[in-house]
Design a protein around this motif. Sequence first.
Motif, PDB file in Angstrom:
ATOM      1  N   UNK A 190       0.884  -1.208   0.233  1.00 10.06           N
ATOM      2  CA  UNK A 190      -0.022   0.076  -0.083  1.00 10.06           C
ATOM      3  C   UNK A 190       1.018   1.329  -0.095  1.00 10.06           C
ATOM      4  N   UNK A 191       1.824   1.441   0.791  1.00  3.40           N
ATOM      5  CA  UNK A 191       2.817   2.536   1.169  1.00  3.40           C
ATOM      6  C   UNK A 191       3.712   2.816  -0.151  1.00  3.40           C
ATOM      7  N   UNK A 192       4.113   2.009  -0.674  1.00  2.00           N
ATOM      8  CA  UNK A 192       5.125   1.929  -1.945  1.00  2.00           C
ATOM      9  C   UNK A 192       5.422   0.621  -2.586  1.00  2.00           C
TER      10      UNK A 192
ATOM     11  N   UNK B 105      12.133   5.464  -0.058  1.00  2.12           N
ATOM     12  CA  UNK B 105      11.008   4.439  -0.270  1.00  2.12           C
ATOM     13  C   UNK B 105      10.932   3.661   0.966  1.00  2.12           C
ATOM     14  N   UNK B 106      10.926   4.070   2.432  1.00  2.00           N
ATOM     15  CA  UNK B 106      10.348   3.511   3.282  1.00  2.00           C
ATOM     16  C   UNK B 106       8.749   3.581   3.344  1.00  2.00           C
ATOM     17  N   UNK B 107       8.100   2.464   3.943  1.00  8.64           N
ATOM     18  CA  UNK B 107       6.866   2.404   4.074  1.00  8.64           C
ATOM     19  C   UNK B 107       6.412   3.251   5.271  1.00  8.64           C
ATOM     20  N   UNK B 108       5.615   4.227   4.905  1.00  9.02           N
ATOM     21  CA  UNK B 108       5.282   5.416   6.082  1.00  9.02           C
ATOM     22  C   UNK B 108       4.472   4.926   7.076  1.00  9.02           C
ATOM     23  N   UNK B 109       3.584   3.882   6.781  1.00 14.64           N
ATOM     24  CA  UNK B 109       2.362   3.253   7.751  1.00 14.64           C
ATOM     25  C   UNK B 109       3.256   2.272   8.718  1.00 14.64           C
ATOM     26  N   UNK B 110       4.407   1.933   8.499  1.00 18.92           N
ATOM     27  CA  UNK B 110       5.119   1.044   9.130  1.00 18.92           C
ATOM     28  C   UNK B 110       6.036   1.450  10.060  1.00 18.92           C
ATOM     29  N   UNK B 114       9.102  -2.812  11.535  1.00 22.60           N
ATOM     30  CA  UNK B 114       8.082  -3.426  10.466  1.00 22.60           C
ATOM     31  C   UNK B 114       8.814  -3.078   9.033  1.00 22.60           C
ATOM     32  N   UNK B 117      11.532  -5.817   8.783  1.00 24.46           N
ATOM     33  CA  UNK B 117      11.020  -7.033   8.792  1.00 24.46           C
ATOM     34  C   UNK B 117      10.680  -7.311   7.279  1.00 24.46           C
ATOM     35  N   UNK B 118       9.881  -6.315   6.551  1.00 27.88           N
ATOM     36  CA  UNK B 118       9.356  -6.615   5.247  1.00 27.88           C
ATOM     37  C   UNK B 118      10.762  -7.099   4.423  1.00 27.88           C
ATOM     38  N   UNK B 119      12.022  -6.270   4.462  1.00 26.42           N
ATOM     39  CA  UNK B 119      12.975  -6.861   3.805  1.00 26.42           C
ATOM     40  C   UNK B 119      13.443  -8.134   4.047  1.00 26.42           C
ATOM     41  N   UNK B 165       8.096   5.716  13.454  1.00 23.94           N
ATOM     42  CA  UNK B 165       7.791   5.704  12.348  1.00 23.94           C
ATOM     43  C   UNK B 165       8.727   6.466  11.407  1.00 23.94           C
ATOM     44  N   UNK B 181      17.081  -2.497   5.951  1.00 24.62           N
ATOM     45  CA  UNK B 181      16.081  -3.241   5.065  1.00 24.62           C
ATOM     46  C   UNK B 181      16.667  -3.812   3.933  1.00 24.62           C
TER      47      UNK B 181
END
Lengths: 348, 275
Positions: A190-192, B105-110, B114, B117-119, B165, B181
């Motif tokens: 969703x974010x990227x 390009x970080x996920x701003x809602x995580x 987290x 962890x996606x990585x 965040x 990440x």
Amino acid sequence: MTMLRHVAIAVACGALLLLLSYRLDLYRDLQFAEVAAEVGAVAGLTVLIGISGQISIGHGAFMAIGSYAAALLLLHQHWNIGYVIVASGLVAAAAGGIMGIAAARLRGPYLAGATLMLAVALPSLADKYQSVFGGDQGLSVSITPPAALGATFPLQRWFVWLSCAATLVLLVLLANLVRSRIGRSWRAVRDDEIAASLAGLNVARLQILAFVVSAACAGVSGTLYAMVTTIVTPDAFTLTLSIGLLTAAVLGGLGSLLGAVWGAAILVLAPPFLQDFATSHGFSSAVSSNVPIAAYGVVLIVVMLVFPAGIQGGLRRLLGPAAPVAAAPFSALRRHAPAREEKEEGTV
Amino acid sequence: MNDGSSVAWDEGESEPGAGALDVGGITVRFGGLTALDDVSLSAARGQVTGIIGPNGAGKTTLLNVLCGFVRPQAGSIAFEGKELTRLRPHQLARHGIARTLQGIGLFRGLTVAENVMVGANGSARAGFFAALFGTPWSDRDEQRLRRRAIEALDRVGAADLADDLPGELAHGQRKRVALARALVAEPRLLLLDEPASGLDEGELPEVGALIGELAGSATVVVIEHRMDLMMSICQRIFVLDFGKVIADGTPAQVQADPAVTAAYLGAERESAADG
Ligand SMILES: Nc1ncnc2c1ncn2[C@@H]1O[C@H](COP(=O)(O)OP(=O)(O)OP(=O)(O)O)[C@@H](O)[C@H]1O
Ligand SMILES: [Mg+2]
């Protein structure tokens, strides 16, 4: 532990709802059952939009698919209602998979348009294949409480029990998913999307999965809804319903399962109230029957502008310690056209 | 899992210094614009290979080709002898390749943890149904991913940011998290697009040391405009200008190359004329 914690919460809620079902009169019980039935669809939609970042403004279509599947199974196969609920969820999930495959290639307004078309086109199938789907008359759905509950057990209360039980199971499963690696991956996508795919996430597959899960919830919800209203007709699944689901998800707070409960309650309880209000203030019936959809429009705009985290976000801010209220869920509603995405991709 | 500081190459594999990434004859056209023109380069194992060049030279485009975001009109890519040309971006992680983005390009809602962890997703074992039913197995898997994420954050000196965040972080901190990440997947090829852009002068030595250390366990390719940094961390540098490799060699050789000076002077003159 995730499962135990969520099940414990669900059991506690179930016990409360059970008590409540005895306290309400039968008309209220029916409304209660209807709210419980709608919660599943709103919860699935709030996960789709708020967590996975994809929009659907035609989610009523998956409710329709679930409820017709259930009606046909009850009519021709006489299955136990428990199996019917699961099976109709699976049928809707399959439909969600097909929509998801299209969705994985579409963004923003294009995806909105495609889901909208599904919701508009699907009910007309009932007319086209009258012998199967019963045309405008629809199909009747009749279930009875199990004999073990006694001959005088009111049907309305049985509806409440079934709807609440099935919906609580859905909510527990959704809560597990949202808190898991899958939920995290959805939020990352969703974010990227570009960063997510570089991190090894299969973006398309995750997006399809979100549609499958969300459609399964809508399918179960549609089945419960058909059961409570005892009939499935094409005009139960108009665009107004789909817009209503969207409004409920936004109003409750996108991505919040508890918010979905508030949203569904308002979705079911507010329209009769609004219509009464319009009629009693001298609007003609042609106008007053359009009041709900007009109200949805106004509510959507107002909530998005002034209250972007919805009811649940507001409650969290009031009650909890300053929790981060992510504006991120709205990215699904703000996504731009593919042309723009491609350009961004070039400059990653 | 290795301790990240020093890794012995598997028995029988090539020595540090031997070619790991081989890029041959890559040509990319965007409409009439030739962004890359027959670009060939190689990056050696255990070394930091730099790519420099004026703005718009095609550096990021080259990484986009390596990652499968852009399909080249011609050319081939091989990593550790395996052909990569047809890979889709999400398959890179599985092949031991990680990349950081020029735009972070970080996920701003995580949260930061987290994000990392996606990585580490590639090493997750619990699947969809384990997650759906919230099994203890899936819980343990989550704990393991979180531990790995914290370790990776620790390596870049950002473990204390785990629960923040991205929006709450300073630019330099975000860069570190993005690096963590990429690191958490324990890549054998690390592609860094401008890891030092926007950092203060004072932060550069630390970043340089970190990148040098990473080359202990991976092949590292760095794009960067900060020349002083590149001169100190790279063993070999390729210079791109208008999509062509115009020079390559050790930092000293490249610095002394008149073609390189001309390219940068040309770019400067152009931007002066623009301004
Ligand atoms: N997807 C795309 N479509 C069209 N043109 C593109 C695309 N991606 C890059 N370009 C063009 O290709 C050229 C090379 O761009 P690239 O981003 O690779 O440069 P760069 O060397 O990374 O520059 P910088 O140092 O500014 O990051 C530029 O002229 C750019 O406008
Ligand atoms: Mg670039």
